[in-house]
Design an enzyme around this catalytic site. Sequence first.
Site, PDB file in Angstrom:
ATOM      1  N   SER A  17      11.686  -0.032   8.044  1.00 42.64           N
ATOM      2  CA  SER A  17      11.086  -1.259   7.550  1.00 42.64           C
ATOM      3  C   SER A  17      12.180  -2.315   7.538  1.00 42.64           C
ATOM      4  O   SER A  17      13.336  -1.995   7.258  1.00 42.64           O
ATOM      5  CB  SER A  17      10.572  -1.001   6.117  1.00 42.64           C
ATOM      6  OG  SER A  17       9.478  -1.803   5.803  1.00 42.64           O
ATOM      7  N   ARG A  18      11.799  -3.555   7.834  1.00 40.52           N
ATOM      8  CA  ARG A  18      12.835  -4.590   7.949  1.00 40.52           C
ATOM      9  C   ARG A  18      13.494  -4.852   6.606  1.00 40.52           C
ATOM     10  O   ARG A  18      14.693  -5.096   6.528  1.00 40.52           O
ATOM     11  CB  ARG A  18      12.227  -5.874   8.514  1.00 40.52           C
ATOM     12  CG  ARG A  18      11.657  -5.703   9.919  1.00 40.52           C
ATOM     13  CD  ARG A  18      10.715  -6.819  10.260  1.00 40.52           C
ATOM     14  NE  ARG A  18       9.763  -7.037   9.193  1.00 40.52           N
ATOM     15  CZ  ARG A  18       8.941  -8.078   9.098  1.00 40.52           C
ATOM     16  NH1 ARG A  18       8.960  -8.990  10.052  1.00 40.52           N
ATOM     17  NH2 ARG A  18       8.115  -8.199   8.090  1.00 40.52           N
ATOM     18  N   ILE A  41       0.821  -1.212   0.000  1.00 42.58           N
ATOM     19  CA  ILE A  41       0.000   0.000   0.000  1.00 42.58           C
ATOM     20  C   ILE A  41       0.860   1.270   0.000  1.00 42.58           C
ATOM     21  O   ILE A  41       0.468   2.311  -0.527  1.00 42.58           O
ATOM     22  CB  ILE A  41      -1.034  -0.003   1.168  1.00 42.58           C
ATOM     23  CG1 ILE A  41      -2.099   1.062   0.944  1.00 42.58           C
ATOM     24  CG2 ILE A  41      -0.359   0.160   2.516  1.00 42.58           C
ATOM     25  CD1 ILE A  41      -2.902   0.909  -0.315  1.00 42.58           C
ATOM     26  N   LYS A  49      -5.633   1.554   7.829  1.00 41.59           N
ATOM     27  CA  LYS A  49      -6.795   0.814   8.311  1.00 41.59           C
ATOM     28  C   LYS A  49      -6.473  -0.673   8.316  1.00 41.59           C
ATOM     29  O   LYS A  49      -5.687  -1.091   7.487  1.00 41.59           O
ATOM     30  CB  LYS A  49      -8.039   1.116   7.476  1.00 41.59           C
ATOM     31  CG  LYS A  49      -7.920   0.908   5.967  1.00 41.59           C
ATOM     32  CD  LYS A  49      -7.794  -0.402   5.272  1.00 41.59           C
ATOM     33  CE  LYS A  49      -8.466  -1.646   5.696  1.00 41.59           C
ATOM     34  NZ  LYS A  49      -8.217  -2.754   4.672  1.00 41.59           N
ATOM     35  N   ASP A  91     -10.745  -7.631   6.207  1.00 45.48           N
ATOM     36  CA  ASP A  91      -9.751  -6.639   5.760  1.00 45.48           C
ATOM     37  C   ASP A  91     -10.351  -5.772   4.650  1.00 45.48           C
ATOM     38  O   ASP A  91     -10.323  -4.540   4.757  1.00 45.48           O
ATOM     39  CB  ASP A  91      -8.439  -7.310   5.318  1.00 45.48           C
ATOM     40  CG  ASP A  91      -7.439  -6.286   4.834  1.00 45.48           C
ATOM     41  OD1 ASP A  91      -6.856  -5.568   5.669  1.00 45.48           O
ATOM     42  OD2 ASP A  91      -7.260  -6.161   3.599  1.00 45.48           O
TER      43      ASP A  91
HETATM   44  P1  NAP Z   1       2.092  -5.805   3.167  1.00 45.59           P
HETATM   45  O1  NAP Z   1       2.711  -5.300   1.913  1.00 45.59           O
HETATM   46  O2  NAP Z   1       1.959  -7.285   3.349  1.00 45.59           O
HETATM   47  O3  NAP Z   1       2.818  -5.257   4.465  1.00 45.59           O
HETATM   48  C1  NAP Z   1       3.367  -3.965   4.574  1.00 45.59           C
HETATM   49  C2  NAP Z   1       4.739  -4.043   5.184  1.00 45.59           C
HETATM   50  O4  NAP Z   1       4.645  -4.278   6.584  1.00 45.59           O
HETATM   51  C3  NAP Z   1       5.575  -5.210   4.671  1.00 45.59           C
HETATM   52  O5  NAP Z   1       6.181  -4.920   3.430  1.00 45.59           O
HETATM   53  C4  NAP Z   1       6.584  -5.409   5.784  1.00 45.59           C
HETATM   54  O6  NAP Z   1       7.735  -4.584   5.554  1.00 45.59           O
HETATM   55  C5  NAP Z   1       5.827  -4.927   7.021  1.00 45.59           C
HETATM   56  N1  NAP Z   1       5.489  -6.098   7.819  1.00 45.59           N
HETATM   57  C6  NAP Z   1       4.958  -7.260   7.396  1.00 45.59           C
HETATM   58  N2  NAP Z   1       4.861  -8.133   8.410  1.00 45.59           N
HETATM   59  C7  NAP Z   1       5.364  -7.495   9.489  1.00 45.59           C
HETATM   60  C8  NAP Z   1       5.586  -7.888  10.829  1.00 45.59           C
HETATM   61  N3  NAP Z   1       5.310  -9.124  11.239  1.00 45.59           N
HETATM   62  N4  NAP Z   1       6.121  -6.981  11.678  1.00 45.59           N
HETATM   63  C9  NAP Z   1       6.440  -5.750  11.238  1.00 45.59           C
HETATM   64  N5  NAP Z   1       6.305  -5.341   9.971  1.00 45.59           N
HETATM   65  C10 NAP Z   1       5.760  -6.208   9.109  1.00 45.59           C
HETATM   66  O7  NAP Z   1       0.636  -5.196   3.388  1.00 45.59           O
HETATM   67  P2  NAP Z   1      -0.129  -4.022   2.654  1.00 45.59           P
HETATM   68  O8  NAP Z   1      -0.992  -4.591   1.612  1.00 45.59           O
HETATM   69  O9  NAP Z   1       0.786  -2.907   2.334  1.00 45.59           O
HETATM   70  O10 NAP Z   1      -1.117  -3.613   3.857  1.00 45.59           O
HETATM   71  C11 NAP Z   1      -0.656  -2.951   5.003  1.00 45.59           C
HETATM   72  C12 NAP Z   1      -1.839  -2.266   5.677  1.00 45.59           C
HETATM   73  O11 NAP Z   1      -2.453  -1.384   4.746  1.00 45.59           O
HETATM   74  C13 NAP Z   1      -2.934  -3.264   6.120  1.00 45.59           C
HETATM   75  O12 NAP Z   1      -3.479  -2.854   7.337  1.00 45.59           O
HETATM   76  C14 NAP Z   1      -3.971  -3.157   5.011  1.00 45.59           C
HETATM   77  O13 NAP Z   1      -5.281  -3.437   5.463  1.00 45.59           O
HETATM   78  C15 NAP Z   1      -3.824  -1.693   4.605  1.00 45.59           C
HETATM   79  N6  NAP Z   1      -4.261  -1.449   3.226  1.00 45.59           N
HETATM   80  C16 NAP Z   1      -3.819  -2.231   2.201  1.00 45.59           C
HETATM   81  C17 NAP Z   1      -4.307  -2.017   0.917  1.00 45.59           C
HETATM   82  C18 NAP Z   1      -3.847  -2.832  -0.261  1.00 45.59           C
HETATM   83  O14 NAP Z   1      -4.400  -2.665  -1.372  1.00 45.59           O
HETATM   84  N7  NAP Z   1      -2.835  -3.667  -0.142  1.00 45.59           N
HETATM   85  C19 NAP Z   1      -5.248  -1.019   0.683  1.00 45.59           C
HETATM   86  C20 NAP Z   1      -5.619  -0.198   1.730  1.00 45.59           C
HETATM   87  C21 NAP Z   1      -5.130  -0.437   3.005  1.00 45.59           C
HETATM   88  P3  NAP Z   1       9.190  -5.090   6.046  1.00 45.59           P
HETATM   89  O15 NAP Z   1       9.286  -6.545   5.766  1.00 45.59           O
HETATM   90  O16 NAP Z   1      10.106  -4.253   5.223  1.00 45.59           O
HETATM   91  O17 NAP Z   1       9.217  -4.778   7.523  1.00 45.59           O
END
Ligand code: NAP
Length: 308
Positions: A36-37, A14, A90, A168
């Site tokens: 970020s890790r 995101i 969110k 979600d």
């Molecule tokens: P994502 O790419 O899976 O996760 C975002 C980042 O969080 C990962 O790249 C990782 O970065 C870090 N992360 C993952 N697991 C972690 C852990 N155990 N501890 C700490 N950091 C961790 O997810 P995303 O799709 O971006 O979604 C993130 C948030 O945005 C969620 O709450 C989601 O509901 C919201 N969101 C997503 C979207 C969408 O379209 N994807 C839309 C609106 C809102 P590092 O490995 O570099 O730490």
Amino acid sequence: MSAINLAIVGVGKIVRDQHLPSIAANADFKLVATASRHGTVDGVTAYTSIDDMLDAEPSIDAVSLCMPPQYRYEAAYKALAAGKHVFLEKPPGATLSEVEDLEDLANKQGATLFASWHSRYAAAVEAAKSFLSSTEMKSMHVIWKEDVRHWHPNQEWIWQAGGLGVFDPGINALSIVTHILPKAMFLSAGTLEFPENRDSPIAADLHFRNVDYVPVHAEFDWRQTGKQSWDIIAETAAGQMVLSEGGSKLSVGGELKFSAPEAEYPSLYRRFAELIKAGKSDVDLAPLRHVADAFMLGKRKFVEAFYD
Ligand code: NAP
């Protein structure tokens, strides 16, 4: 006022899809660091932990927390304790209690806490709210059905406890519904379907009502292939209202009333800047509370195992 020095924590999907372009286009913010890790952003100082970042960069004014919800509270607490303003992706956290604790801390620190709900900023949501406030609603049907394999490939956290599963995306629908309904709704019955190998639901069928017994039926499903559905349909005294495509198009009685290009995240960052300048917070827990209620009141059904 000079630009707000912003840092992002949790650089993933995101952040790349929405946060980076929205921040770059908003003169109120300057992206100065990330924590970020693994993820980094070209040209921006990168740290692998929020602790190292906050220690090394005292000029940071605000942080956007974009990691999965299960890991957001600790980072938010550290940022607020250090006097930073905080933008929460969110859902704002894994539990209601932890977000309420953050709200208390933000108030004590005089910092802004923004629990963002991006779907509330979809183009036609305000028009739908104003239409519903002008008429009598008889019923509402919410259909949020999408293909999890397409939208969430290899995201294990969404299936783990606290990842919310189908809620979600479903919480986006609830964030719109709770914003546009003139009266509060309450869950009266529901069924959650859990794949037998997962801790979070793949589908939910929820029945709400308000004080006047007006029914709101919500169907969330992650097994939809082909056409995806993000629609809210209300039967009203002034005809059928259809808020479609995730809140971006509004029709009444079959006639298109409002449609505009998608600009949810630019609106979120404008709102965050406004809140910081006004010294205010915006933490509406209604969508997360309905999800918690669904886990509390909903019947639990086990269905076929899910594999990516
Ligand atoms: P994502 O790419 O899976 O996760 C975002 C980042 O969080 C990962 O790249 C990782 O970065 C870090 N992360 C993952 N697991 C972690 C852990 N155990 N501890 C700490 N950091 C961790 O997810 P995303 O799709 O971006 O979604 C993130 C948030 O945005 C969620 O709450 C989601 O509901 C919201 N969101 C997503 C979207 C969408 O379209 N994807 C839309 C609106 C809102 P590092 O490995 O570099 O730490």
